[in-house]
Design a protein around this motif. Structure first.
Motif, PDB file in Angstrom:
ATOM      1  N   TRP A   1     -48.955 -11.003 -29.937  1.00 31.95           N
ATOM      2  CA  TRP A   1     -47.573 -10.831 -29.686  1.00 31.95           C
ATOM      3  C   TRP A   1     -47.569 -10.835 -27.878  1.00 31.95           C
ATOM      4  CZ3 TRP A   1     -44.253 -12.284 -33.115  1.00 31.95           C
ATOM      5  CH2 TRP A   1     -44.465 -12.117 -34.494  1.00 31.95           C
ATOM      6  N   GLU A   2     -48.706 -10.498 -27.568  1.00 30.19           N
ATOM      7  CA  GLU A   2     -48.662  -9.902 -26.068  1.00 30.19           C
ATOM      8  C   GLU A   2     -48.606 -11.488 -25.277  1.00 30.19           C
ATOM      9  OE1 GLU A   2     -52.128  -7.497 -25.662  1.00 30.19           O
ATOM     10  OE2 GLU A   2     -51.225  -5.765 -26.699  1.00 30.19           O
ATOM     11  N   PRO A   3     -47.932 -11.184 -23.972  1.00 30.64           N
ATOM     12  CA  PRO A   3     -48.144 -11.969 -23.167  1.00 30.64           C
ATOM     13  C   PRO A   3     -49.494 -12.455 -22.399  1.00 30.64           C
ATOM     14  CG  PRO A   3     -46.727 -10.332 -22.165  1.00 30.64           C
ATOM     15  CD  PRO A   3     -47.305  -9.988 -23.589  1.00 30.64           C
ATOM     16  N   ALA A   4     -49.620 -13.425 -21.760  1.00 31.95           N
ATOM     17  CA  ALA A   4     -51.032 -13.313 -21.045  1.00 31.95           C
ATOM     18  C   ALA A   4     -51.034 -12.463 -20.042  1.00 31.95           C
ATOM     19  CB  ALA A   4     -50.884 -14.753 -19.960  1.00 31.95           C
ATOM     20  N   HIS A   5     -52.362 -11.595 -20.160  1.00 25.11           N
ATOM     21  CA  HIS A   5     -52.582 -10.574 -19.136  1.00 25.11           C
ATOM     22  C   HIS A   5     -54.077 -10.778 -18.820  1.00 25.11           C
ATOM     23  CE1 HIS A   5     -53.202  -9.071 -23.270  1.00 25.11           C
ATOM     24  NE2 HIS A   5     -54.010  -8.373 -22.718  1.00 25.11           N
ATOM     25  N   GLY A   6     -54.523 -10.380 -17.441  1.00 28.06           N
ATOM     26  CA  GLY A   6     -55.866 -10.409 -16.937  1.00 28.06           C
ATOM     27  C   GLY A   6     -56.161 -11.754 -17.401  1.00 28.06           C
ATOM     28  N   CYS A   7     -57.618 -11.606 -18.085  1.00 23.72           N
ATOM     29  CA  CYS A   7     -58.205 -12.846 -18.416  1.00 23.72           C
ATOM     30  C   CYS A   7     -57.999 -13.252 -19.797  1.00 23.72           C
ATOM     31  CB  CYS A   7     -59.709 -12.747 -18.067  1.00 23.72           C
ATOM     32  SG  CYS A   7     -60.439 -11.080 -18.793  1.00 23.72           S
ATOM     33  N   PHE A   8     -57.070 -12.702 -20.369  1.00 22.26           N
ATOM     34  CA  PHE A   8     -56.458 -13.282 -21.621  1.00 22.26           C
ATOM     35  C   PHE A   8     -55.147 -14.192 -21.709  1.00 22.26           C
ATOM     36  CE2 PHE A   8     -58.158  -9.232 -22.017  1.00 22.26           C
ATOM     37  CZ  PHE A   8     -59.242  -9.246 -22.790  1.00 22.26           C
ATOM     38  N   THR A   9     -55.477 -15.526 -22.095  1.00 22.11           N
ATOM     39  CA  THR A   9     -54.115 -16.271 -21.953  1.00 22.11           C
ATOM     40  C   THR A   9     -53.196 -15.936 -23.094  1.00 22.11           C
ATOM     41  OG1 THR A   9     -55.511 -17.793 -23.125  1.00 22.11           O
ATOM     42  CG2 THR A   9     -55.376 -18.125 -20.825  1.00 22.11           C
ATOM     43  N   PHE A  10     -52.279 -16.459 -23.402  1.00 21.61           N
ATOM     44  CA  PHE A  10     -51.412 -16.296 -24.543  1.00 21.61           C
ATOM     45  C   PHE A  10     -51.907 -16.635 -25.881  1.00 21.61           C
ATOM     46  CE2 PHE A  10     -47.824 -17.663 -27.443  1.00 21.61           C
ATOM     47  CZ  PHE A  10     -47.338 -16.415 -27.482  1.00 21.61           C
ATOM     48  N   LYS A  11     -52.790 -17.875 -25.762  1.00 20.86           N
ATOM     49  CA  LYS A  11     -53.268 -18.418 -26.986  1.00 20.86           C
ATOM     50  C   LYS A  11     -54.905 -17.997 -27.159  1.00 20.86           C
ATOM     51  CE  LYS A  11     -50.112 -21.498 -29.081  1.00 20.86           C
ATOM     52  NZ  LYS A  11     -49.933 -21.905 -30.434  1.00 20.86           N
ATOM     53  N   HIS A  12     -55.137 -16.843 -26.832  1.00 22.52           N
ATOM     54  CA  HIS A  12     -56.461 -16.203 -26.709  1.00 22.52           C
ATOM     55  C   HIS A  12     -56.942 -16.491 -28.375  1.00 22.52           C
ATOM     56  CE1 HIS A  12     -59.870 -14.465 -24.618  1.00 22.52           C
ATOM     57  NE2 HIS A  12     -59.971 -13.772 -25.926  1.00 22.52           N
ATOM     58  N   PRO A  13     -58.116 -16.764 -28.555  1.00 21.55           N
ATOM     59  CA  PRO A  13     -58.489 -16.940 -30.000  1.00 21.55           C
ATOM     60  C   PRO A  13     -58.786 -15.505 -30.755  1.00 21.55           C
ATOM     61  CG  PRO A  13     -60.150 -17.673 -28.447  1.00 21.55           C
ATOM     62  CD  PRO A  13     -58.979 -17.120 -27.802  1.00 21.55           C
ATOM     63  N   TRP A  14     -57.829 -14.793 -30.824  1.00 18.17           N
ATOM     64  CA  TRP A  14     -57.998 -13.565 -31.469  1.00 18.17           C
ATOM     65  C   TRP A  14     -58.685 -13.398 -32.778  1.00 18.17           C
ATOM     66  CZ3 TRP A  14     -57.713 -10.327 -27.441  1.00 18.17           C
ATOM     67  CH2 TRP A  14     -56.763 -10.453 -26.549  1.00 18.17           C
ATOM     68  N   LYS A  15     -58.414 -14.531 -33.476  1.00 19.90           N
ATOM     69  CA  LYS A  15     -58.896 -14.483 -34.855  1.00 19.90           C
ATOM     70  C   LYS A  15     -60.513 -14.567 -34.925  1.00 19.90           C
ATOM     71  CE  LYS A  15     -55.316 -16.454 -37.745  1.00 19.90           C
ATOM     72  NZ  LYS A  15     -55.168 -17.391 -38.530  1.00 19.90           N
ATOM     73  N   GLN A  16     -61.183 -15.018 -33.630  1.00 24.13           N
ATOM     74  CA  GLN A  16     -62.533 -14.961 -33.516  1.00 24.13           C
ATOM     75  C   GLN A  16     -63.178 -13.574 -33.532  1.00 24.13           C
ATOM     76  OE1 GLN A  16     -64.298 -18.145 -33.822  1.00 24.13           O
ATOM     77  NE2 GLN A  16     -62.123 -19.087 -34.172  1.00 24.13           N
ATOM     78  N   TYR A  17     -62.487 -12.777 -33.117  1.00 24.45           N
ATOM     79  CA  TYR A  17     -62.901 -11.557 -32.887  1.00 24.45           C
ATOM     80  C   TYR A  17     -63.078 -10.782 -34.322  1.00 24.45           C
ATOM     81  CZ  TYR A  17     -61.934 -11.175 -27.695  1.00 24.45           C
ATOM     82  OH  TYR A  17     -61.917 -11.478 -26.454  1.00 24.45           O
ATOM     83  N   LEU A  18     -62.004 -11.109 -35.180  1.00 20.76           N
ATOM     84  CA  LEU A  18     -62.225 -10.548 -36.673  1.00 20.76           C
ATOM     85  C   LEU A  18     -63.550 -11.281 -37.165  1.00 20.76           C
ATOM     86  CD1 LEU A  18     -58.685 -10.749 -37.818  1.00 20.76           C
ATOM     87  CD2 LEU A  18     -59.648  -9.046 -36.477  1.00 20.76           C
ATOM     88  N   LYS A  19     -64.025 -12.473 -37.013  1.00 22.28           N
ATOM     89  CA  LYS A  19     -65.144 -13.105 -37.388  1.00 22.28           C
ATOM     90  C   LYS A  19     -66.122 -12.416 -37.005  1.00 22.28           C
ATOM     91  CE  LYS A  19     -63.218 -17.711 -38.326  1.00 22.28           C
ATOM     92  NZ  LYS A  19     -63.216 -19.062 -37.694  1.00 22.28           N
ATOM     93  N   ILE A  20     -66.297 -12.040 -35.693  1.00 23.02           N
ATOM     94  CA  ILE A  20     -67.249 -11.392 -35.270  1.00 23.02           C
ATOM     95  C   ILE A  20     -67.548  -9.920 -35.744  1.00 23.02           C
ATOM     96  CG2 ILE A  20     -68.348 -10.415 -32.926  1.00 23.02           C
ATOM     97  CD1 ILE A  20     -66.836 -12.351 -31.355  1.00 23.02           C
ATOM     98  N   GLY A  21     -66.680  -9.371 -35.684  1.00 19.09           N
ATOM     99  CA  GLY A  21     -66.334  -8.174 -36.594  1.00 19.09           C
ATOM    100  C   GLY A  21     -67.029  -8.138 -37.816  1.00 19.09           C
ATOM    101  N   ALA A  22     -66.848  -9.231 -38.878  1.00 19.81           N
ATOM    102  CA  ALA A  22     -67.289  -9.312 -40.006  1.00 19.81           C
ATOM    103  C   ALA A  22     -68.464  -9.335 -40.025  1.00 19.81           C
ATOM    104  CB  ALA A  22     -66.627 -10.607 -40.763  1.00 19.81           C
ATOM    105  N   SER A  23     -69.104 -10.301 -38.977  1.00 18.21           N
ATOM    106  CA  SER A  23     -70.573 -10.592 -38.773  1.00 18.21           C
ATOM    107  C   SER A  23     -71.436  -9.179 -38.653  1.00 18.21           C
ATOM    108  CB  SER A  23     -71.022 -11.613 -37.928  1.00 18.21           C
ATOM    109  OG  SER A  23     -70.056 -12.630 -37.874  1.00 18.21           O
ATOM    110  N   MET A  24     -70.847  -8.710 -37.668  1.00 15.97           N
ATOM    111  CA  MET A  24     -71.240  -7.252 -37.143  1.00 15.97           C
ATOM    112  C   MET A  24     -71.462  -6.348 -38.565  1.00 15.97           C
ATOM    113  SD  MET A  24     -70.214  -6.186 -33.524  1.00 15.97           S
ATOM    114  CE  MET A  24     -68.711  -6.058 -33.749  1.00 15.97           C
ATOM    115  N   ARG A  25     -70.159  -6.245 -39.311  1.00 20.15           N
ATOM    116  CA  ARG A  25     -70.353  -5.588 -40.477  1.00 20.15           C
ATOM    117  C   ARG A  25     -71.635  -5.831 -41.387  1.00 20.15           C
ATOM    118  NH1 ARG A  25     -65.594  -4.541 -39.146  1.00 20.15           N
ATOM    119  NH2 ARG A  25     -64.639  -6.461 -40.225  1.00 20.15           N
ATOM    120  N   GLY A  26     -71.836  -7.188 -41.442  1.00 22.09           N
ATOM    121  CA  GLY A  26     -73.014  -7.604 -42.303  1.00 22.09           C
ATOM    122  C   GLY A  26     -74.286  -7.299 -41.758  1.00 22.09           C
ATOM    123  N   CYS A  27     -74.491  -7.079 -40.443  1.00 26.15           N
ATOM    124  CA  CYS A  27     -75.476  -6.473 -39.806  1.00 26.15           C
ATOM    125  C   CYS A  27     -75.599  -5.255 -40.222  1.00 26.15           C
ATOM    126  CB  CYS A  27     -75.507  -6.862 -38.261  1.00 26.15           C
ATOM    127  SG  CYS A  27     -75.653  -8.365 -37.616  1.00 26.15           S
TER     128      CYS A  27
END
Lengths: 403, 403
Positions: free
Chosen positions: B286-312
């Motif tokens: 919901w957040e507008p673009a700020h700093g180096c994050f654009t409006f359509k920043h792929p936030w879902k990818q972070y969740l995938k990284i999080g899931a892989s990290m939990r696997g580790c």
């Protein structure tokens, strides 16, 4: 070659191939069709959700009934004063307080009551001081007190103990304090208004608590109890499945069918249920005695069991990666250890199942000690076997921790 | 021999022993003393919380400022109408909507607006129909519509998609619908009231959004970004520590000192951060673009990284049980594999650290491919070594998954 087939209410286009097989021609999916499909799948999922757990539907009906009673009470009352009057507090109370479990509802009621009372008394004091200080200092006193108390109460919401139990109460505290201290009434009138507001809130709270406790009550404690028992069963199934799959998979195809995969993945529920367990244990302590649960039932113990189960689940997760690993143990070692490992996992899972039954019935069975003895024997035998294969002993850690 | 020592504000009793050592005599702890100690430790913890993350304190001050502005605005307005009038909606909006991160605040604003509008329009319609149906059917129409819509909206809160995004909106929908349809006003007056209420809510929302976005904004997206990077570092440290501890622990004392234990336990943060990641990713969109994050920043990818990290992290958890296991691998095998295993873990953790840096800077470094190549070589060497020790090859699964 294409031909048209008309089913009941649907038209289907098929292309028959030269080799006799036929292929259904699906129309290009336009945006409307896709929206329809989405809506259908959404409704379908919602339906499944309700069918899976009819108590959720019952809860919704209970909310509907509670709100209807309050609404009609105020709709038909001859002396209504509309939105903004006192009637709204009863409706607001029902909407905000009615939660899925009895414990959560009671917890919110207590939070609301405590927050409102504390803030109300403080605010009346501040309001009185401000009204005595004249037009010049009044706003300063109100402003400073709102600033300090709102900041402090907001900060308290970050403290884990308060967040877990009094988060809602802190919010209501800020709300009530600001509302009352800002209000332009004289103090005498404030007491009058507080009385009115209180009486409507009491009506709302009573309706909520009566409906939530008497009509198909959903107790947080009972839910927690069942969740733990269900998770233990899932854990035992996963363990059985994982070890069984590892040794049965003699062809080394690494192929796991759907049914087994579902059973094998049961431990994932255990991994993900920490938040649910924590919140349910928090609510359960507010619930009155019900069924076989007394008021001082040791709910914290369930959290400890949950933590141990997660420990087991981590091991099963590690073991299950062996199923899909490239590096498999040599066939002769697998065969050599197959029986012993299977016995360890079978005895361990039967201990877990027996523990689940013991928790469910809240009675220690005599069978449990026997099963634990059996498991320990199996583990010892496996350890001895591993020691006689010195080079392989490292693997014991992997297999043992699962037990 | 006892003597009394008076410090600044405290009296301390000590007993000196014959051998010269002295022992502090603590008084029997009465209930008041215990309460004081508890209060002290509570204040201490709260202070640490604030010192650890000063932004939390800043957030509290922001809430205080926002509420003070709204309160004073209404306190000093000449035409106030006290609690129950429209002024309360501005205060209520600020209290309820002001959240820790910008995304959460905006999400709540949108939810509140959508819920209020939808419910308002529906309720005005129902109210009009009821008022046209006379005294007999009016209450029935209101009652039935409240029942159906409240039940349906409550049910929708169980659907995961809606729960994740529109839970608050559904509650506001129920609240507004009940309030408006119950209200005793004529429809024309309702529009008037809606206008008043809306304007006060807009004031509250504007103050919230201006303060939350402009004064030391805390972006959910940035928090998520930092959390993921921090967790990757912790994971790398844990892996290093775990493997290092396993092979260094030559005396087999199973003794782990505090410092190492803390570093080793870093992976536990990864295990417990799923809920935080999910909610932050939800707000970040919901957040507008700020700093180096654009409006359509792929936030879902972070969740995938999080899931892989939990696997580790699950693997590290399994590996770390080897540290305290009774059955240790024989010393000669440990020594034989020590170098290779340490290299695998060192290369793997440097890959994780490099990935963390890449995510942090959002730039793919050329070093990464090189490090991955190095890691793969190390893993292959270990695999070959394990194959040459056929009996031990099973263990590879344990070590490899950690990488």
């Amino acid at each position: 070659m294409s031909n048209m087939k008309e089913g009941p209410g649907t038209i289907e286009w098929r292309r028959r191939e030269a080799n006799g097989s036929s292929e259904t021609l699906t129309p290009e999916s336009g945006p409307i069709r896709r929206a329809c499909l989405r809506a259908c799948s959404f409704v379908n999922k919602a339906w499944e959700l309700g069918a899976d757990d009819p108590r959720k539907v019952v809860h919704c009906l209970k909310v509907g009934v509670a709100l209807t009673i309050v609404s009609l009470f105020y709709y038909m009352r001859p002396l209504y004063d509309g939105v903004g009057g006192t009637s709204m507090w009863a409706i607001m109370t029902v909407v905000v307080i009615f939660e899925y479990t009895v414990g959560a509802t009671i917890c919110k009621c207590l939070n609301r009551a405590t927050g409102t009372f504390l803030a109300g008394f403080l605010a009346v004091g501040v309001h009185w001081i401000a009204s005595q200080s004249g037009e010049r200092f009044g706003p300063i006193i109100v402003g400073v007190s709102v600033f300090i108390l709102a900041s402090a109460a907001t900060f308290s919401r970050f403290i884990p103990v308060i967040k877990a139990r009094f988060d809602y109460g802190a919010m209501i505290f800020i709300l009530t304090f600001s509302l009352v201290s800002v209000s332009g009434y004289r103090v005498e009138k404030l007491f009058d208004m507080a009385y009115q507001r209180l009486s409507t809130i009491v009506i709302g709270v009573c309706i909520c608590i009566i409906i939530t406790t008497l009509v198909c009550p959903i107790w947080a404690g009972e839910e927690l109890h069942r969740l733990i028992v269900r998770n233990m069963d899932k854990l035992a199934n996963s363990l059985d499945c994982c070890v069984g799959q590892f040794f049965n998979d003699s062809e080394g195809t690494n192929h796991i069918d759907k049914e087994v995969e579902k059973k094998l993945g049961g431990y994932k529920c255990v991994l993900n249920s920490k938040a649910a367990e924590d919140s349910m244990a928090g609510f359960a302590r507010w619930e009155p005695a019900h069924g076989c649960f007394t008021f001082k039932h040791p709910w914290k113990q369930y959290l400890k069991i949950g933590a141990s189960m997660r420990g087991c689940a981590y091991c099963i997760e590690a073991l299950s990666t062996c199923l899909i690993s490239e590096n498999q143990a040599p066939e002769f070692i697998k065969k050599h250890l197959s029986d012993l490992c299977s016995r360890v996992s079978a005895t361990a899972s039967s201990v877990i199942r027996e523990l689940a039954i013991n928790i469910e019935t809240m009675r220690k069975s005599t069978k449990l000690d026997f099963l634990i003895g059996e498991m320990n024997t199996a583990v010892e035998e496996l350890q001895n076997e591993l020691k006689s294969l010195p080079a392989i002993s490292h693997c014991a850690t992997g297999t043992k921790t699962g037990a």
